[in-house]
Structures are given as C-alpha cells and as structure tokens.
Design an enzyme around this catalytic site. Structure first.
Site, PDB file in Angstrom:
ATOM      1  N   ASN A  87       0.802  -1.220   0.000  1.00 48.87           N
ATOM      2  CA  ASN A  87       0.000   0.000   0.000  1.00 48.87           C
ATOM      3  C   ASN A  87       0.839   1.277   0.000  1.00 48.87           C
ATOM      4  O   ASN A  87       0.431   2.276  -0.590  1.00 48.87           O
ATOM      5  CB  ASN A  87      -0.917   0.009   1.231  1.00 48.87           C
ATOM      6  CG  ASN A  87      -1.480   1.378   1.507  1.00 48.87           C
ATOM      7  OD1 ASN A  87      -2.387   1.840   0.827  1.00 48.87           O
ATOM      8  ND2 ASN A  87      -0.922   2.069   2.502  1.00 48.87           N
ATOM      9  N   TYR A 153       4.579   9.611 -10.759  1.00 44.71           N
ATOM     10  CA  TYR A 153       3.519   8.824 -10.126  1.00 44.71           C
ATOM     11  C   TYR A 153       2.864   7.878 -11.139  1.00 44.71           C
ATOM     12  O   TYR A 153       2.650   6.694 -10.849  1.00 44.71           O
ATOM     13  CB  TYR A 153       2.485   9.765  -9.517  1.00 44.71           C
ATOM     14  CG  TYR A 153       1.451   9.058  -8.658  1.00 44.71           C
ATOM     15  CD1 TYR A 153       1.820   8.444  -7.462  1.00 44.71           C
ATOM     16  CD2 TYR A 153       0.108   9.017  -9.033  1.00 44.71           C
ATOM     17  CE1 TYR A 153       0.887   7.806  -6.663  1.00 44.71           C
ATOM     18  CE2 TYR A 153      -0.836   8.381  -8.239  1.00 44.71           C
ATOM     19  CZ  TYR A 153      -0.444   7.774  -7.063  1.00 44.71           C
ATOM     20  OH  TYR A 153      -1.365   7.136  -6.279  1.00 44.71           O
ATOM     21  N   LYS A 157       3.196   3.724 -10.771  1.00 44.31           N
ATOM     22  CA  LYS A 157       1.997   2.908 -10.596  1.00 44.31           C
ATOM     23  C   LYS A 157       1.791   1.969 -11.796  1.00 44.31           C
ATOM     24  O   LYS A 157       1.344   0.820 -11.628  1.00 44.31           O
ATOM     25  CB  LYS A 157       0.764   3.795 -10.379  1.00 44.31           C
ATOM     26  CG  LYS A 157       0.756   4.496  -9.029  1.00 44.31           C
ATOM     27  CD  LYS A 157       0.773   3.491  -7.872  1.00 44.31           C
ATOM     28  CE  LYS A 157       0.685   4.151  -6.522  1.00 44.31           C
ATOM     29  NZ  LYS A 157       0.687   3.179  -5.402  1.00 44.31           N
ATOM     30  N   VAL A 185      -9.811   8.365  -3.171  1.00 46.35           N
ATOM     31  CA  VAL A 185     -10.032   8.228  -1.729  1.00 46.35           C
ATOM     32  C   VAL A 185      -9.605   9.511  -1.017  1.00 46.35           C
ATOM     33  O   VAL A 185      -8.585  10.119  -1.349  1.00 46.35           O
ATOM     34  CB  VAL A 185      -9.240   7.019  -1.175  1.00 46.35           C
ATOM     35  CG1 VAL A 185      -9.626   6.751   0.269  1.00 46.35           C
ATOM     36  CG2 VAL A 185      -9.487   5.779  -2.036  1.00 46.35           C
ATOM     37  N   THR A 187      -7.759  11.074   1.283  1.00 44.35           N
ATOM     38  CA  THR A 187      -6.586  10.845   2.123  1.00 44.35           C
ATOM     39  C   THR A 187      -5.695  12.088   2.120  1.00 44.35           C
ATOM     40  O   THR A 187      -5.984  13.084   1.455  1.00 44.35           O
ATOM     41  CB  THR A 187      -5.768   9.654   1.599  1.00 44.35           C
ATOM     42  OG1 THR A 187      -5.309   9.974   0.274  1.00 44.35           O
ATOM     43  CG2 THR A 187      -6.614   8.381   1.547  1.00 44.35           C
TER      44      THR A 187
END
Length: 247
Positions: A87, A153, A157, A185, A187
C-alpha cells in the site's frame, strides 16, 4: 478448525493503509505492518495481533537487510492464508520534467516500485508452503491514464500493474497477484493534490471539485471493498482491477 490468516501491510499509519490494516484485523487476521512510524491507536485496539516494523521504504539497503534477516519467513511460517498488501506510496515529485529533483525521483521510485517488488519476491519465497498466498499492489487510475505533472507517479503505478501482469504468467505454485486501483479516496494524498499549484498540476481543479461535491470515498469505504476483494475467490483472476468496477 478456523483458517489462520497472516497479512503484511505497508504504510499502515494513516489514510488507506491504516483503514486496510484495521479492516483485516477486524476480520481476525494477524498483521505485520511496515512503515516509518508505529500506529499506537491500532496497536491498542488489537493487542497482540499487530506487529510493527519501523522501516523507511525509500532506504532500500535497510529494507534489503531486514528481508535478509528472515523476518517474513518467521512471521509467515504458521498460516493457511498469507497476504501481502503493498500500500505505501508517494505522489511527489509533481511538475514538469525539468522541475523534478533527481533525489525526489529516486525516493519515489524506491517507495513506489523497488520496495513493493522486493517485498513481493521475498514474500513469494517465504510463503512457498502456504496453501493460499496472495499479493495485492495498491495501484491507481494514474497507472492507466496519463496526467500532466504526474509523470513519476503515473510511471511508478504503471510499473506495479505490469509487474502483476508478468508475474501472473509465471509458474508461481498457486500464488495469486493483482494490482488494484482503489478509486479516488479522501486521504492526505488528496490534500497534497489540492495544495499543488496549477502550473505544476493543471488538472488540480478536477480534484477540487471531487472534494467540494463529496465524491471522494472515505478510506474505510475503500478499504472494506478492497479487503472483500482480496479475500474473495475472484482475487487474482485478472492481474489488474479497479475497485469501482467490481460488483
């Protein structure tokens, strides 16, 4: 006799990682969590079932030494079902190519790619005797769609997605793997996105709108769906998945 589930989770101190660890612990899993800091609140809620290793996943030498010490093998030796949830991740550096600091690029590639791949290989070796073993990379829509300012990024990923695709072609003695996008999400990473200057991330206003209109999933909502999928028979049937597209 009930099935014993042991899980390794990275980045468990906040956001989606904390919610994933909580969701697994609430389903009677025992967890070895890896992060730079400990999660005192989670440890207090699940005494004796949360084991924590303080490691900076950008420090690949330290991670390699920890893996060489056999910690994974000792933890996984007594389970029927073993899980690895990669994660931990980071967004920075954000901005055009010429503005990216070389050290920041190296740190992002270490945390987002090298550490998950090192952990996956060590997990596969240490879990060879387990009848049910599963690896989940936490991916992103950015792995499948390019965004201006997010070249690092997006690339890191996408590397996790392609790693899962290639591993799925190997003879892995029953190991299941999937790189799963969790949706958008709410976050600290989302807060970081909204705090980025427009010249560095031209699509920032799209994420401002998602927050303003209440379209972000909570970490707990996404974690529940992710854990449902991780523990289901469907996990690993495809090497990549998007949690928003699952029934």
């Amino acid at each position: 006799m009930p099935q014993t589930t042991l899980a390794i989770v990275t980045g468990h101190t906040r956001g989606l990682g904390a919610a994933l660890a909580d969701a697994l612990l609430s389903r009677d899993a025992e967890i070895l969590a890896i992060s730079r800091k400990r999660n005192a609140a989670l440890a207090a809620r699940y005494p004796g079932r949360l084991h924590e290793a303080e490691l900076d996943l950008a420090d690949l030498s330290a991670l390699g030494a920890w893996l060489s010490d056999g910690a994974l093998g000792r933890f996984l030796a007594r389970a029927d079902r073993v899980l690895l949830v990669n994660n931990a991740g980071m967004l920075a550096p954000v901005g055009p190519l010429a503005d990216q600091d070389a050290g920041a690029v190296a740190r992002a590639v270490s945390v987002n790619v090298a550490a998950p791949l090192m952990l996956a290989a060590a997990f596969a070796a240490a879990s060879a005797q387990a009848p049910d073993r599963r690896v989940a990379h936490i991916s992103s829509g950015a792995a499948r769609n390019a965004y201006p300012g997010w070249s690092i990024y997006c690339a890191t990923k996408a590397a996790l997605d392609h790693h899962a695709r290639a591993v799925a072609l190997d003879d892995n003695r029953g190991l299941r793997i999937c790189s799963v996008a969790p949706g958008v999400v709410d976050t600290d990473m989302q807060a970081e996105i909204r705090g980025t200057a427009l010249e560095r991330f031209p699509l920032r206003e799209r994420f401002d709108t998602l927050k303003r209109e209440g379209q972000l999933a909570t970490p707990e909502q996404s974690a529940s769906k992710l854990v449902d999928f991780l523990l289901s028979d469907a996990f690993g049937s495809s090497p990549t998945a998007d949690i928003r597209e699952l029934g």
